[in-house]
Write a protein that holds these residues in place. Structure first.
Motif, PDB file in Angstrom:
ATOM      1  N   VAL A 145       0.824  -1.217   0.000  1.00 43.77           N
ATOM      2  CA  VAL A 145       0.000   0.000   0.000  1.00 43.77           C
ATOM      3  C   VAL A 145       0.857   1.266   0.000  1.00 43.77           C
ATOM      4  CG1 VAL A 145      -1.946  -1.149   1.106  1.00 43.77           C
ATOM      5  CG2 VAL A 145      -0.225  -0.012   2.533  1.00 43.77           C
ATOM      6  N   GLY A 146       2.165   1.123  -0.199  1.00 41.71           N
ATOM      7  CA  GLY A 146       3.016   2.287  -0.396  1.00 41.71           C
ATOM      8  C   GLY A 146       3.491   2.976   0.867  1.00 41.71           C
ATOM      9  N   LEU A 147       3.573   2.247   1.981  1.00 47.25           N
ATOM     10  CA  LEU A 147       4.082   2.823   3.225  1.00 47.25           C
ATOM     11  C   LEU A 147       5.468   2.263   3.534  1.00 47.25           C
ATOM     12  CD1 LEU A 147       0.880   2.682   5.471  1.00 47.25           C
ATOM     13  CD2 LEU A 147       1.846   4.685   4.330  1.00 47.25           C
ATOM     14  N   ARG A 148       6.241   3.013   4.286  1.00 50.33           N
ATOM     15  CA  ARG A 148       7.588   2.581   4.667  1.00 50.33           C
ATOM     16  C   ARG A 148       7.513   1.508   5.759  1.00 50.33           C
ATOM     17  NH1 ARG A 148      11.652   5.918   2.901  1.00 50.33           N
ATOM     18  NH2 ARG A 148      10.983   7.886   1.936  1.00 50.33           N
ATOM     19  N   GLN A 165      -5.711   6.087   5.234  1.00 49.94           N
ATOM     20  CA  GLN A 165      -6.569   5.332   4.325  1.00 49.94           C
ATOM     21  C   GLN A 165      -5.795   4.170   3.705  1.00 49.94           C
ATOM     22  OE1 GLN A 165      -9.396   4.238   4.058  1.00 49.94           O
ATOM     23  NE2 GLN A 165     -10.535   5.995   3.242  1.00 49.94           N
ATOM     24  N   ARG A 166      -4.505   4.344   3.482  1.00 44.11           N
ATOM     25  CA  ARG A 166      -3.681   3.228   2.994  1.00 44.11           C
ATOM     26  C   ARG A 166      -3.636   2.100   4.027  1.00 44.11           C
ATOM     27  NH1 ARG A 166       0.013   4.612  -1.338  1.00 44.11           N
ATOM     28  NH2 ARG A 166      -0.339   6.775  -2.000  1.00 44.11           N
ATOM     29  N   ILE A 167      -3.597   2.474   5.310  1.00 38.68           N
ATOM     30  CA  ILE A 167      -3.633   1.465   6.368  1.00 38.68           C
ATOM     31  C   ILE A 167      -4.974   0.730   6.343  1.00 38.68           C
ATOM     32  CG2 ILE A 167      -3.557   1.089   8.859  1.00 38.68           C
ATOM     33  CD1 ILE A 167      -1.787   3.652   8.998  1.00 38.68           C
ATOM     34  N   GLY A 168      -6.069   1.509   6.127  1.00 37.03           N
ATOM     35  CA  GLY A 168      -7.386   0.884   6.017  1.00 37.03           C
ATOM     36  C   GLY A 168      -7.454  -0.091   4.853  1.00 37.03           C
ATOM     37  N   ILE A 169      -6.821   0.242   3.742  1.00 38.44           N
ATOM     38  CA  ILE A 169      -6.786  -0.655   2.586  1.00 38.44           C
ATOM     39  C   ILE A 169      -5.978  -1.903   2.910  1.00 38.44           C
ATOM     40  CG2 ILE A 169      -5.951  -0.880   0.210  1.00 38.44           C
ATOM     41  CD1 ILE A 169      -6.542   2.139  -0.113  1.00 38.44           C
ATOM     42  N   ASP A 203      -4.400  -0.544  -8.973  1.00 33.84           N
ATOM     43  CA  ASP A 203      -3.272  -1.479  -9.062  1.00 33.84           C
ATOM     44  C   ASP A 203      -3.515  -2.722  -8.212  1.00 33.84           C
ATOM     45  OD1 ASP A 203      -1.993   0.294 -10.737  1.00 33.84           O
ATOM     46  OD2 ASP A 203      -0.764   1.197  -9.148  1.00 33.84           O
ATOM     47  N   LEU A 204      -4.024  -2.534  -6.997  1.00 30.41           N
ATOM     48  CA  LEU A 204      -4.270  -3.667  -6.108  1.00 30.41           C
ATOM     49  C   LEU A 204      -5.397  -4.549  -6.633  1.00 30.41           C
ATOM     50  CD1 LEU A 204      -3.976  -1.878  -2.647  1.00 30.41           C
ATOM     51  CD2 LEU A 204      -2.325  -3.430  -3.687  1.00 30.41           C
ATOM     52  N   ASP A 206      -6.087  -5.195  -9.749  1.00 28.14           N
ATOM     53  CA  ASP A 206      -5.525  -6.047 -10.792  1.00 28.14           C
ATOM     54  C   ASP A 206      -4.590  -7.102 -10.199  1.00 28.14           C
ATOM     55  OD1 ASP A 206      -6.883  -4.570 -12.704  1.00 28.14           O
ATOM     56  OD2 ASP A 206      -5.200  -3.237 -13.100  1.00 28.14           O
ATOM     57  N   GLU A 207      -3.780  -6.701  -9.227  1.00 28.24           N
ATOM     58  CA  GLU A 207      -2.802  -7.632  -8.657  1.00 28.24           C
ATOM     59  C   GLU A 207      -3.463  -8.762  -7.885  1.00 28.24           C
ATOM     60  OE1 GLU A 207       1.036  -7.577  -5.575  1.00 28.24           O
ATOM     61  OE2 GLU A 207       0.178  -5.695  -6.330  1.00 28.24           O
ATOM     62  N   PHE A 208      -4.512  -8.448  -7.110  1.00 28.96           N
ATOM     63  CA  PHE A 208      -5.152  -9.450  -6.268  1.00 28.96           C
ATOM     64  C   PHE A 208      -6.415 -10.046  -6.893  1.00 28.96           C
ATOM     65  CE2 PHE A 208      -2.590  -7.023  -3.306  1.00 28.96           C
ATOM     66  CZ  PHE A 208      -2.081  -7.984  -2.457  1.00 28.96           C
ATOM     67  N   GLY A 209      -6.802  -9.579  -8.089  1.00 31.31           N
ATOM     68  CA  GLY A 209      -8.005 -10.101  -8.738  1.00 31.31           C
ATOM     69  C   GLY A 209      -9.273  -9.796  -7.972  1.00 31.31           C
ATOM     70  N   LEU A 210      -9.385  -8.573  -7.467  1.00 34.92           N
ATOM     71  CA  LEU A 210     -10.504  -8.207  -6.603  1.00 34.92           C
ATOM     72  C   LEU A 210     -11.755  -7.851  -7.402  1.00 34.92           C
ATOM     73  CD1 LEU A 210      -8.562  -5.869  -4.149  1.00 34.92           C
ATOM     74  CD2 LEU A 210      -9.292  -8.216  -3.691  1.00 34.92           C
TER      75      LEU A 210
END
Length: 325
Positions: A145-148, A165-169, A203-204, A206-210
């Protein structure tokens, strides 16, 4: 998205009424008609947008789809399983497959848990990773999700809105679901951050087939992000159509009004924005005919007397309006 893909979720005549209590004995004195016979299908791998004004039932629909709310009546079939009527225990088998991204990334996170603890709680509860591999699993989620990496040991208040919100994702992805309801996930964020989060979700996906149901009040976001859109007004679906040619294909007066209310990108285009007149009818007592008739610029006498049904006009396009040929 192929129109021949199998349906992952089928909803028929979904009704959700919230009782309003009052008086000395706290009896039910009225009901809020949040959903009034909503039907839809979500194909595997697609993104279905749900749009409408505040109070139209978008978020209630999303919560009903994954059974955070128990609907008053109707059918929700997930694959081959009927979800309406299942007990809390029976629903636990489906919780791993269905998740939700909430609108407010701050209030949806536990302020006393670090990111690592929040993600571990989900992954451990659904047994998606062994204890020995949990550390690497959480680090991989945070990276996705793009966090360090150092974000893992911080608390929610130490992050910006977009980071939360990235953490929520990441939390929604922690149990490796196949279906996610995103309830206005970017409405509380700055415009520049909105684009980043939307691109991350694409992107997620497509990557996870959601498979996604994306709730929003912004048709511009829906048009950019979704395959199909469901337009709701006062708890009912008034139009369903593909997003590819949204401006050209929209037929319902309400959908056209929403499109006309969007800010125009061209500064030299001086067309006035569409402003609907009148007020939305009360959800406590629905009007006899079409709920939009009091604000509709093309309403006929019949519109005030008979409620139109959602009828198929072309493949993938349905409209609920007497005035549409």
């Amino acid at each position: 998205m192929s129109s021949t893909a199998p349906a992952l979720l089928e909803v028929q005549d979904l009704v959700m009424h919230f009782p309003v209590r009052g008086g000395v004995f706290n009896r039910v004195i009225s009901r809020v008609h949040a959903l009034n016979g909503v039907s839809l299908s979500v194909r595997k791998g697609e993104t279905l947008g749900v749009v409408g004004e505040s109070g139209c039932g978008k978020s209630t629909l999303g919560k009903c789809l994954i059974r955070l709310l128990s609907p008053t009546s109707g059918s929700i079939r997930y694959g081959d399983e009927e979800l309406v009527g299942l007990s809390h225990g029976d629903l636990m088998a489906h919780r791993k497959r269905m998740q939700m991204i909430f609108q407010d990334p701050y209030s949806s996170l536990n302020p006393r848990m670090t990111v690592r603890e929040a993600l571990r709680e989900v992954a451990a509860f659904h047994s998606v990773e062994t204890p020995n591999g949990m550390g690497a699993y959480i680090e991989n989620l945070i990276s996705k999700v793009g966090l360090r990496p150092e974000a893992a040991d911080k608390f929610p208040h130490e992050f910006s809105g977009g980071q939360r919100q990235r953490i929520g994702i990441a939390r929604a992805l922690a149990c490796n679901p196949e279906f996610i309801v995103a309830d206005e996930p970017v409405s509380a964020l700055d415009v520049s951050i909105q684009a980043q989060v939307l691109n991350l979700l694409m992107d997620l996906k497509d990557e996870f087939g959601l498979t996604l149901v994306f709730v929003s009040h912004d048709l511009k976001v829906i048009e950019h992000f979704c395959d199909r859109v469901l337009v709701m007004y006062l708890g009912s679906v008034v139009e369903e159509l593909d997003c590819e040619n949204l401006h050209a294909d929209a037929q319902h007066p309400y959908t056209k009004a929403l499109l006309g209310a969007n800010p125009i990108n061209d500064p030299d285009d001086r067309r006035p924005l569409t402003v609907l007149q009148g007020d939305v009818p009360s959800p406590f007592e629905l009007p006899t005919g079409c709920a939009f008739a009091g604000r509709c610029p093309v309403a006929e006498d019949r519109c005030h007397q008979d409620r139109p049904r959602l009828e198929r006009k072309t493949c993938g396009h349905q409209v609920s309006c007497w005035a549409v040929d």
